[in-house]
Design a protein around this motif. Structure first.
Motif, PDB file in Angstrom:
ATOM      1  N   ALA A   7       0.148  72.325  65.511  1.00 43.02           N
ATOM      2  CA  ALA A   7      -0.371  72.174  64.171  1.00 43.02           C
ATOM      3  C   ALA A   7       1.005  71.966  63.025  1.00 43.02           C
ATOM      4  CB  ALA A   7      -1.277  73.027  63.333  1.00 43.02           C
ATOM      5  N   ASP A   8       1.979  72.456  63.732  1.00 44.23           N
ATOM      6  CA  ASP A   8       3.185  72.603  62.942  1.00 44.23           C
ATOM      7  C   ASP A   8       4.305  71.785  63.285  1.00 44.23           C
ATOM      8  OD1 ASP A   8       4.455  74.147  65.060  1.00 44.23           O
ATOM      9  OD2 ASP A   8       5.397  75.560  63.934  1.00 44.23           O
ATOM     10  N   ARG A   9       4.109  70.657  64.073  1.00 46.30           N
ATOM     11  CA  ARG A   9       5.019  69.890  64.279  1.00 46.30           C
ATOM     12  C   ARG A   9       4.576  68.302  63.842  1.00 46.30           C
ATOM     13  NH1 ARG A   9       7.101  67.984  69.962  1.00 46.30           N
ATOM     14  NH2 ARG A   9       7.321  65.609  69.722  1.00 46.30           N
ATOM     15  N   ARG A  10       5.756  67.827  63.590  1.00 49.02           N
ATOM     16  CA  ARG A  10       5.517  66.460  62.887  1.00 49.02           C
ATOM     17  C   ARG A  10       6.521  65.546  63.393  1.00 49.02           C
ATOM     18  NH1 ARG A  10       7.119  64.636  57.109  1.00 49.02           N
ATOM     19  NH2 ARG A  10       7.784  66.754  56.806  1.00 49.02           N
ATOM     20  N   ASN A  11       6.159  64.223  63.945  1.00 50.21           N
ATOM     21  CA  ASN A  11       7.099  63.485  64.334  1.00 50.21           C
ATOM     22  C   ASN A  11       7.551  62.615  63.266  1.00 50.21           C
ATOM     23  OD1 ASN A  11       6.888  64.606  66.835  1.00 50.21           O
ATOM     24  ND2 ASN A  11       5.528  63.032  67.605  1.00 50.21           N
ATOM     25  N   ILE A  12       8.980  62.267  63.246  1.00 49.70           N
ATOM     26  CA  ILE A  12       9.306  61.440  62.016  1.00 49.70           C
ATOM     27  C   ILE A  12       9.909  60.088  62.800  1.00 49.70           C
ATOM     28  CG2 ILE A  12      11.213  60.864  60.417  1.00 49.70           C
ATOM     29  CD1 ILE A  12       9.511  64.459  60.843  1.00 49.70           C
ATOM     30  N   SER A  13       9.314  58.981  62.243  1.00 46.47           N
ATOM     31  CA  SER A  13       9.788  57.669  62.815  1.00 46.47           C
ATOM     32  C   SER A  13      10.817  56.874  61.901  1.00 46.47           C
ATOM     33  CB  SER A  13       8.666  56.911  63.215  1.00 46.47           C
ATOM     34  OG  SER A  13       9.071  55.500  63.690  1.00 46.47           O
ATOM     35  N   SER A  14      11.760  56.256  62.134  1.00 46.44           N
ATOM     36  CA  SER A  14      12.643  55.353  61.582  1.00 46.44           C
ATOM     37  C   SER A  14      12.225  53.873  61.572  1.00 46.44           C
ATOM     38  CB  SER A  14      14.075  55.457  61.622  1.00 46.44           C
ATOM     39  OG  SER A  14      14.320  55.082  63.085  1.00 46.44           O
ATOM     40  N   GLY A  15      11.421  53.552  62.668  1.00 47.33           N
ATOM     41  CA  GLY A  15      10.871  52.284  62.944  1.00 47.33           C
ATOM     42  C   GLY A  15      11.991  51.598  63.767  1.00 47.33           C
ATOM     43  N   VAL A  21      10.099  52.006  72.753  1.00 51.73           N
ATOM     44  CA  VAL A  21      10.523  51.544  74.221  1.00 51.73           C
ATOM     45  C   VAL A  21      10.826  52.764  74.808  1.00 51.73           C
ATOM     46  CG1 VAL A  21      12.324  50.674  75.461  1.00 51.73           C
ATOM     47  CG2 VAL A  21      11.371  49.495  73.411  1.00 51.73           C
ATOM     48  N   PHE A  22      11.376  53.607  74.331  1.00 48.63           N
ATOM     49  CA  PHE A  22      11.818  55.127  75.097  1.00 48.63           C
ATOM     50  C   PHE A  22      10.669  56.278  74.944  1.00 48.63           C
ATOM     51  CE2 PHE A  22      16.084  53.433  74.907  1.00 48.63           C
ATOM     52  CZ  PHE A  22      16.303  53.026  76.338  1.00 48.63           C
ATOM     53  N   GLY A  23       9.840  56.000  73.955  1.00 48.30           N
ATOM     54  CA  GLY A  23       9.001  56.987  73.567  1.00 48.30           C
ATOM     55  C   GLY A  23       9.524  58.249  72.878  1.00 48.30           C
ATOM     56  N   TYR A  24      10.160  58.083  71.888  1.00 45.74           N
ATOM     57  CA  TYR A  24      10.659  59.409  71.202  1.00 45.74           C
ATOM     58  C   TYR A  24      10.731  59.075  69.565  1.00 45.74           C
ATOM     59  CZ  TYR A  24      15.203  56.848  69.584  1.00 45.74           C
ATOM     60  OH  TYR A  24      15.925  55.758  68.840  1.00 45.74           O
ATOM     61  N   SER A  25      11.135  60.300  68.794  1.00 48.02           N
ATOM     62  CA  SER A  25      11.036  60.118  67.422  1.00 48.02           C
ATOM     63  C   SER A  25      12.316  60.337  67.035  1.00 48.02           C
ATOM     64  CB  SER A  25      10.212  61.354  66.883  1.00 48.02           C
ATOM     65  OG  SER A  25       8.691  61.315  67.705  1.00 48.02           O
ATOM     66  N   ARG A  26      12.662  59.744  65.696  1.00 48.52           N
ATOM     67  CA  ARG A  26      13.870  59.595  65.060  1.00 48.52           C
ATOM     68  C   ARG A  26      14.234  61.311  64.919  1.00 48.52           C
ATOM     69  NH1 ARG A  26      17.992  58.256  66.047  1.00 48.52           N
ATOM     70  NH2 ARG A  26      17.137  55.930  65.786  1.00 48.52           N
TER      71      ARG A  26
END
Length: 132
Positions: A7-15, A21-26
């Protein structure tokens, strides 16, 4: 595939194109920790020198930190990869302009290649937020 994220995890994307393609978050914010993925200068910097690429990568990192509720002043560690160790002074100049008073722990490593042949530098950052 099922992923159970805390619940305390948040993924941030830069677009960025490679995130899906690699399945990662910025960046990932987990509690008071913020981890920013290795970041290079974006397209448009193909002819840029190492200093300019460093500043461009750090601008992307700064935006990712802001999206996670952090700032450069909360960075506790950076890892810097360079293709040519002779670029170390130029990269250091860009790094110190962003982190002068913060002075995070840092590592500089020379690597043989990066995703794009024109990339001269890639930077990871780790930040620690104050508990709420």
């Amino acid at each position: 595939m099922t992923t159970n994220l805390s619940a305390d995890r948040r993924n941030i994307s830069s677009g960025g194109a490679y995130e899906s393609v690699f399945g990662y978050s910025r960046a990932v914010r987990a509690g008071t920790d913020v981890h920013v993925s290795g970041t290079c200068a974006p397209a448009g910097h193909e002819q840029s020198d190492a200093y300019t690429q460093t500043r461009a990568a750090l601008a992307i990192i700064e935006k990712a930190l802001a999206d996670a509720g952090a700032g450069l002043e909360q960075v506790v560690r950076t890892v810097v990869y360079v293709r040519d160790i002779s670029d170390a002074d130029a990269v250091a100049r860009g790094h110190v302009e962003s982190f002068d008073a913060v002075r995070p722990a840092s590592t500089l490593v020379q690597v043989t290649s990066m995703l794009k042949p024109w990339h001269k530098v890639e930077i990871e950052a780790y930040a620690k937020l104050d508990p709420q």
